[in-house]
Design a protein around this motif. Sequence first.
Motif, PDB file in Angstrom:
ATOM      1  N   SER A 150       0.878  -1.143   0.170  1.00 29.94           N
ATOM      2  CA  SER A 150      -0.078   0.067  -0.137  1.00 29.94           C
ATOM      3  C   SER A 150       0.855   1.322  -0.140  1.00 29.94           C
ATOM      4  O   SER A 150       0.714   2.089  -0.673  1.00 29.94           O
ATOM      5  CB  SER A 150      -0.916  -0.052   1.169  1.00 29.94           C
ATOM      6  N   GLY A 151       1.854   1.213   0.690  1.00 26.64           N
ATOM      7  CA  GLY A 151       2.906   2.386   0.969  1.00 26.64           C
ATOM      8  C   GLY A 151       3.733   2.613  -0.514  1.00 26.64           C
ATOM      9  O   GLY A 151       3.868   3.828  -0.962  1.00 26.64           O
ATOM     10  N   VAL A 154       1.544   4.468  -2.835  1.00 26.21           N
ATOM     11  CA  VAL A 154       1.569   5.822  -2.659  1.00 26.21           C
ATOM     12  C   VAL A 154       2.548   6.428  -3.250  1.00 26.21           C
ATOM     13  O   VAL A 154       2.394   7.244  -4.100  1.00 26.21           O
ATOM     14  CB  VAL A 154       1.406   6.104  -0.959  1.00 26.21           C
ATOM     15  N   GLU A 155       3.692   5.841  -3.148  1.00 28.22           N
ATOM     16  CA  GLU A 155       4.865   6.452  -3.791  1.00 28.22           C
ATOM     17  C   GLU A 155       4.789   6.320  -5.498  1.00 28.22           C
ATOM     18  O   GLU A 155       5.172   7.313  -6.074  1.00 28.22           O
ATOM     19  CB  GLU A 155       6.110   5.833  -3.390  1.00 28.22           C
ATOM     20  N   ARG A 157       2.065   6.502  -7.050  1.00 28.19           N
ATOM     21  CA  ARG A 157       1.143   7.355  -7.623  1.00 28.19           C
ATOM     22  C   ARG A 157       1.787   9.017  -7.504  1.00 28.19           C
ATOM     23  O   ARG A 157       1.624   9.809  -8.335  1.00 28.19           O
ATOM     24  CB  ARG A 157      -0.213   7.412  -6.853  1.00 28.19           C
ATOM     25  N   LEU A 227      -1.372  -4.939  -5.958  1.00 25.03           N
ATOM     26  CA  LEU A 227      -2.668  -4.242  -5.306  1.00 25.03           C
ATOM     27  C   LEU A 227      -3.945  -4.625  -5.895  1.00 25.03           C
ATOM     28  O   LEU A 227      -5.274  -4.290  -5.416  1.00 25.03           O
ATOM     29  CB  LEU A 227      -2.489  -2.565  -5.241  1.00 25.03           C
ATOM     30  N   GLN A 228      -3.936  -5.571  -6.915  1.00 29.75           N
ATOM     31  CA  GLN A 228      -5.186  -6.006  -7.360  1.00 29.75           C
ATOM     32  C   GLN A 228      -5.993  -5.197  -8.003  1.00 29.75           C
ATOM     33  O   GLN A 228      -7.291  -4.988  -7.948  1.00 29.75           O
ATOM     34  CB  GLN A 228      -6.124  -6.953  -6.363  1.00 29.75           C
ATOM     35  N   GLN A 229      -5.157  -4.215  -8.696  1.00 29.98           N
ATOM     36  CA  GLN A 229      -6.037  -3.135  -9.499  1.00 29.98           C
ATOM     37  C   GLN A 229      -5.498  -3.230 -10.955  1.00 29.98           C
ATOM     38  O   GLN A 229      -4.672  -2.516 -11.556  1.00 29.98           O
ATOM     39  CB  GLN A 229      -5.431  -1.634  -8.886  1.00 29.98           C
ATOM     40  N   ASP A 232      -5.723  -0.205 -13.441  1.00 32.31           N
ATOM     41  CA  ASP A 232      -4.613   0.825 -13.226  1.00 32.31           C
ATOM     42  C   ASP A 232      -3.298   0.407 -13.714  1.00 32.31           C
ATOM     43  O   ASP A 232      -2.674   1.250 -14.258  1.00 32.31           O
ATOM     44  CB  ASP A 232      -4.493   1.466 -11.721  1.00 32.31           C
TER      45      ASP A 232
END
Lengths: 474, 199
Positions: A150-151, A154-155, A157, A227-229, A232
Motif C-alpha cells: 500500500s505504501g 502511494v509512492e 502515484r 494491489l489487485q488493481q 490501473d
Amino acid sequence: MATFIKTSLVSAMIAVLLLLSGCASTTTFSAYPHKIQPLITSLASGAPLDISQSLVSERKSNDMILYDMERGRYAQVVGNGEVSMADFTAAMEKIAENDQKALVSASGIGAQIGATLVNDNAIPYEGEGYERVLLHQYQALNYLKKNDISGAGVEARRAGFEQDEALKRFEKEVDKAREQAEQKRLDGSLTRVEQSYAQMDEVAGQVKNSFQNAATFYLSGFINELLQQPNDAYIDYKKALEIFPENRYVQKDVFRLASRLEMGEDLAELKRRFSVDSPQFADPKGGGELLVIFEDGNAPHKRETKIGLLLGKAGLVTVAFPMYNEKRSSPLALRVLNGVDLLGSTEIICDVRALAVKALQEKAPTIAVRQVLRTIGKVAAAAQMKKQAGELGQLAGLVWNYVSESADLRSWLTLPADVQIFRIKLPAGKYQLALQHPMAAHSVNTEVTIGDGGKSMIQVVRVGGELYRSVMQF
Amino acid sequence: MKQSTKPIIVALAIGMISLSGCATVQYGDAGSAKALSTEFGSSDLQQIGGAMVDSLLVFPPLVELTTARRPILGIDMVKNKTMQHIDTESITDSIRAKLIRSGKFRFIDRTTDEQTLQELKFQQEGGLVDKKNAIAPGQQFGAEYLLTSNFSEIRQKEGSVTDVYYKFTMTLKNLKTGILEWSDEKEIRKVFKRGTFGG
C-alpha cells in the motif's frame, strides 16, 4: 585616499576568504562531482563506507535535497533500507516545503543575488523533474522491500503525478511531433499501418522518452497488479509501452492485461502493431512470476566548459557552462540463468542519460541569462576597481571573475545510466539463479522462491565491476 | 545625512514585502476547521469517519433492518489510493468503533483469527480445559454484510494554485445476495495558493 582604497581591497579579499571558508559544505567553489566520488568509488569497488559519517555537513547545507537523494540511493544499493527511506523522506519533505514557499522569498532572493555575484552553485538545489520521479520510484522500492505494498502504491502515484507535471511542461513539443506526423500522414508518405493513431502515439512517445520515465510507469504497473488493481496497472503499462514500444516484456504485459480486461479494440490494435500471435502472449496457468529490474552503470556527469568572451573595453572575460559530453554506449543486457540454462536477458526501458540531458536543455536559457547578467556585473565591478585602485584593482576583479566562475555541475550522480527489465512466468519452487553481465567482475548467484500465483522481484544494480541485488517476494 | 536614509527605506520596503504575502490553504467547502496544508489531517479523518457512519445509520432500509435485529458485519481495511501515507487502519478502526457504539450492528473481526485458532486448539488438545466447557471450532458466525471503502485523491497544479480533491467511498454489500445495500461518498477539497512574497 590611497590608504582607503588599499583598506577596502584588503577587506574585500578577507570577505572573499571568509566566503570561501563558509562554503566548505556547498559546491560554490568546489565542483560537485568530487563530493560524491567517494560514494561511487565505494559502490564500484565493493568497499563499504560508514554511511553515518558520510555527507554529514552537506546534508545540512542548502543542497540537502541532493545529498539526501545521493545518500538514500547509496544506502538502498548496499541494502540499508532504513537509512535510505529516512533520507528519501527528508528530501521529499524539503521539496514539498520549497514547493509551498512563496514564489518570491527572502531566502530565494538571497540565493539569486549570491548566484548573480558568484555562480549558479549558490542557488539551493531543488531537484530536477526526472530526479523527483526517480526519488518516488526508489522510495516505492523501499516500501516493497518492507512488504508494504500500500505504501509502495502511494509512492508510485506520487511518481505518476510528477510525470504528469513533466508532460505538462513539454506538452507543446509532444503536440508538435504529433502535428508533424499528421502532416506526413496527409502527404501520404506514411504507410497505412503508420497512419493509425497508435503510430501517432509512438511519435509522441519518442519525444516523451526524453522527459518521462517508462521504468517508473512499469514499476507502478507492477505495484498496481500487486494491489489487485489491473485497470490501473494496464494504464501504467500502456504508458510505458508508448515511451518504449520496442521492449518486448512491456508488449507482453500490455497484451496480457488487454486480454484479461477484455479490451477488444486495444487488443486488435496491439496485434496489428506488434504482429504477434496471441498464443505466445497467453498467460500460462499456475506458477508465479519473476521480475528483474536491472539498473546499469552511472548517470552522466556534467562537465564544465569555460568560454572566453571579448566584451568591449573589459577585454577577455570567462564564462563557465555546464555540459554533458560523454559518449553514449549502447546498453548491455544482464543475463538471467537458472543453473546453466539461460532464462532470458534484460531489455532497456529507461535511458537516464537522456532524461538528464533533457533537464539541462530545459534549463539552458535561464542559465544563459544568469550568465550574461553575472558577466556584466563582474565586468562592471572590475571597471570600478580599476577606477579606484588602478590596474591592480582591475586585475583583482578579473581574477575574482575567473576564480568565482564555475559551472553548476550538480545532479543526482548515484543514479544508473539506464534501467532494464526482464520478466518471466515460472513454475512454483525455489531457484538458484545466476546473474551475468559483461562489465561485472563475476557472475552473482541468488536464490529466489516463486510462489504459486505469487510475484517475486529482484532489483539488480551494477556499478563498476560490482553487481548488487535484493530479492523480494509477494 | 540624506544618503544614509536610503538603506533604511530599502530595508523597510523589503520587510513590508516579506510580511505582506503568505501562502494560504482553504477548504473548497467552507465552514470547516482551518486547514494547514493540502495534506489529509486528523480533523479530516474525524469528519469523514463521522459523516460516513451518520449516513449509513439514517439510510431508511437499514433503519428498518436494524430495528428488529443487529446484523453481523465484516469490515475490510480502507483502500488507500491517495498520494499520502495515511494510516488507513486507524480510519477503519474509528469507523468500526462508531458503528459498534451505535448499538445497531455486530462485527466479525478477522484480524485475530490466528490467535483464536491457537486458543481453541489449546482448549481442545492442551488437556487443561474441561472438555465440557472447551469451545469446539466451527461454531462462529459468518458476516452477513461486508463494508468496504476506497479513499482516492485527485491533485491538480496550475501555476501557483494546487487543488486537491479527496474522495471517500463506502459500500455495504449483502454477502448472501451480492446486492449492494448502501453506498455513499464524501468529498473534501482543499485549495492551496502559493504566496507571492514571503520568507
